[in-house]
Design a protein around this motif. Sequence first.
Motif, PDB file in Angstrom:
ATOM      1  N   VAL A  25     -42.972 -21.038  -4.231  1.00 32.79           N
ATOM      2  CA  VAL A  25     -44.146 -21.289  -3.184  1.00 32.79           C
ATOM      3  C   VAL A  25     -45.077 -20.058  -3.475  1.00 32.79           C
ATOM      4  O   VAL A  25     -44.536 -18.768  -3.751  1.00 32.79           O
ATOM      5  CB  VAL A  25     -43.783 -21.093  -1.980  1.00 32.79           C
ATOM      6  CG1 VAL A  25     -45.030 -21.111  -0.841  1.00 32.79           C
ATOM      7  CG2 VAL A  25     -42.865 -22.433  -1.569  1.00 32.79           C
ATOM      8  N   ILE A  26     -46.406 -20.185  -3.614  1.00 31.46           N
ATOM      9  CA  ILE A  26     -47.399 -19.070  -3.624  1.00 31.46           C
ATOM     10  C   ILE A  26     -47.998 -18.660  -2.368  1.00 31.46           C
ATOM     11  O   ILE A  26     -48.424 -19.664  -1.530  1.00 31.46           O
ATOM     12  CB  ILE A  26     -48.533 -19.505  -4.773  1.00 31.46           C
ATOM     13  CG1 ILE A  26     -47.996 -19.951  -6.213  1.00 31.46           C
ATOM     14  CG2 ILE A  26     -49.445 -18.333  -4.780  1.00 31.46           C
ATOM     15  CD1 ILE A  26     -49.001 -20.454  -7.214  1.00 31.46           C
ATOM     16  N   HIS A  27     -47.885 -17.511  -1.948  1.00 35.01           N
ATOM     17  CA  HIS A  27     -48.301 -16.959  -0.605  1.00 35.01           C
ATOM     18  C   HIS A  27     -49.590 -16.343  -0.875  1.00 35.01           C
ATOM     19  O   HIS A  27     -49.615 -15.186  -1.755  1.00 35.01           O
ATOM     20  CB  HIS A  27     -47.461 -16.258  -0.214  1.00 35.01           C
ATOM     21  CG  HIS A  27     -45.928 -16.753   0.068  1.00 35.01           C
ATOM     22  ND1 HIS A  27     -45.796 -17.555   1.145  1.00 35.01           N
ATOM     23  CD2 HIS A  27     -44.900 -16.607  -0.820  1.00 35.01           C
ATOM     24  CE1 HIS A  27     -44.317 -18.197   1.092  1.00 35.01           C
ATOM     25  NE2 HIS A  27     -43.892 -17.559   0.013  1.00 35.01           N
ATOM     26  N   LEU A  28     -50.567 -16.674  -0.155  1.00 36.03           N
ATOM     27  CA  LEU A  28     -52.020 -15.918  -0.248  1.00 36.03           C
ATOM     28  C   LEU A  28     -52.404 -15.763   1.190  1.00 36.03           C
ATOM     29  O   LEU A  28     -53.119 -16.650   1.783  1.00 36.03           O
ATOM     30  CB  LEU A  28     -52.924 -16.836  -0.838  1.00 36.03           C
ATOM     31  CG  LEU A  28     -54.568 -16.266  -0.916  1.00 36.03           C
ATOM     32  CD1 LEU A  28     -54.250 -15.042  -2.109  1.00 36.03           C
ATOM     33  CD2 LEU A  28     -55.325 -17.419  -1.655  1.00 36.03           C
ATOM     34  N   GLY A  29     -51.864 -14.706   1.894  1.00 42.88           N
ATOM     35  CA  GLY A  29     -52.244 -14.489   3.218  1.00 42.88           C
ATOM     36  C   GLY A  29     -51.329 -15.778   4.047  1.00 42.88           C
ATOM     37  O   GLY A  29     -50.115 -15.895   3.595  1.00 42.88           O
ATOM     38  N   PRO A  30     -52.136 -16.331   4.770  1.00 38.79           N
ATOM     39  CA  PRO A  30     -51.290 -17.453   5.546  1.00 38.79           C
ATOM     40  C   PRO A  30     -51.280 -18.909   4.753  1.00 38.79           C
ATOM     41  O   PRO A  30     -50.719 -19.834   5.278  1.00 38.79           O
ATOM     42  CB  PRO A  30     -52.171 -17.713   6.887  1.00 38.79           C
ATOM     43  CG  PRO A  30     -53.678 -17.240   6.341  1.00 38.79           C
ATOM     44  CD  PRO A  30     -53.328 -15.996   5.371  1.00 38.79           C
ATOM     45  N   ILE A  31     -51.914 -18.729   3.715  1.00 39.58           N
ATOM     46  CA  ILE A  31     -51.968 -20.085   2.828  1.00 39.58           C
ATOM     47  C   ILE A  31     -50.776 -20.029   1.811  1.00 39.58           C
ATOM     48  O   ILE A  31     -50.507 -18.892   1.287  1.00 39.58           O
ATOM     49  CB  ILE A  31     -53.127 -20.021   2.017  1.00 39.58           C
ATOM     50  CG1 ILE A  31     -54.501 -20.006   2.803  1.00 39.58           C
ATOM     51  CG2 ILE A  31     -53.200 -21.527   1.091  1.00 39.58           C
ATOM     52  CD1 ILE A  31     -54.436 -21.189   3.869  1.00 39.58           C
ATOM     53  N   ASN A  32     -49.925 -21.083   2.031  1.00 42.03           N
ATOM     54  CA  ASN A  32     -48.789 -21.358   0.917  1.00 42.03           C
ATOM     55  C   ASN A  32     -49.143 -22.511   0.127  1.00 42.03           C
ATOM     56  O   ASN A  32     -49.553 -23.708   0.539  1.00 42.03           O
ATOM     57  CB  ASN A  32     -47.658 -21.722   1.879  1.00 42.03           C
ATOM     58  CG  ASN A  32     -46.998 -20.328   2.678  1.00 42.03           C
ATOM     59  OD1 ASN A  32     -47.143 -19.420   2.355  1.00 42.03           O
ATOM     60  ND2 ASN A  32     -46.353 -20.698   3.711  1.00 42.03           N
ATOM     61  N   ILE A  33     -48.952 -22.321  -1.175  1.00 43.99           N
ATOM     62  CA  ILE A  33     -49.172 -23.458  -2.116  1.00 43.99           C
ATOM     63  C   ILE A  33     -47.908 -23.742  -2.772  1.00 43.99           C
ATOM     64  O   ILE A  33     -47.355 -22.755  -3.452  1.00 43.99           O
ATOM     65  CB  ILE A  33     -50.105 -23.082  -3.117  1.00 43.99           C
ATOM     66  CG1 ILE A  33     -51.674 -22.602  -2.300  1.00 43.99           C
ATOM     67  CG2 ILE A  33     -50.471 -24.041  -4.237  1.00 43.99           C
ATOM     68  CD1 ILE A  33     -52.576 -21.781  -3.328  1.00 43.99           C
ATOM     69  N   SER A  34     -47.586 -24.932  -2.904  1.00 42.14           N
ATOM     70  CA  SER A  34     -46.355 -25.452  -3.454  1.00 42.14           C
ATOM     71  C   SER A  34     -46.487 -26.718  -4.132  1.00 42.14           C
ATOM     72  O   SER A  34     -47.655 -27.309  -4.095  1.00 42.14           O
ATOM     73  CB  SER A  34     -45.122 -25.593  -2.414  1.00 42.14           C
ATOM     74  OG  SER A  34     -45.652 -26.713  -1.656  1.00 42.14           O
TER      75      SER A  34
END
Length: 160
Positions: A25-34
Amino acid sequence: MLRLLRAALAAAILVATPAFAHNGVIHLGPINISLPFTRATLPNAPVGGGFLTIENTGTEADRLISAASTVADKTQIHAMAMEGDVMKMGELTDGLEISAGETVALAPGRLHIMFMGLNQAFVEGESITVTLTFEKAGSVEVLLPVEASAADAPTTEHAH
C-alpha cells in the motif's frame, strides 16, 4: 457525460470499511493506493489501461486531478459505462473525487487510467510508472506491474 460519470461512480464506490494492511500500500497523507496493475498489450497497440484502488481515510474529500506517464503521449483518467447497448468511454476532465472515508476502484470496464499513443508495448512481468496527482494530498509515483492481457486483478505476488 454527466450520466456516464454518475454510472461509473456508482459502480466504483465500494463499502468504505476495508483496512489495507498489505505491505504494497502506498500512503500519501490520508490517501492509500493499493492493488495497482496494467495489462499486457500487443506490439504497436495504441492504448493501454491502468488499474488500482484508492482509499481516502481522511475527513474531507480529495480529487485525483491528473495522471502522467512517459509510456504514452497522453495519460488520462477515464470512465466507462453502458448507455443502453453501447459502451461509452470518456475523460473525466474535472478529475475523480474520492470522498472522505470512501474507497474507489479503478478496474477493467469501469473507471481507469487511459494511456493513449503508447510509446512501448506493456510486457507481462515488467512494470510501468504513472504519476498520480491529487488536489490536496499531492503527487506520487505508482509502479503498475504488467499482468496477462486478460487480467482482472494483480497477481497475488503483486497484490501484497
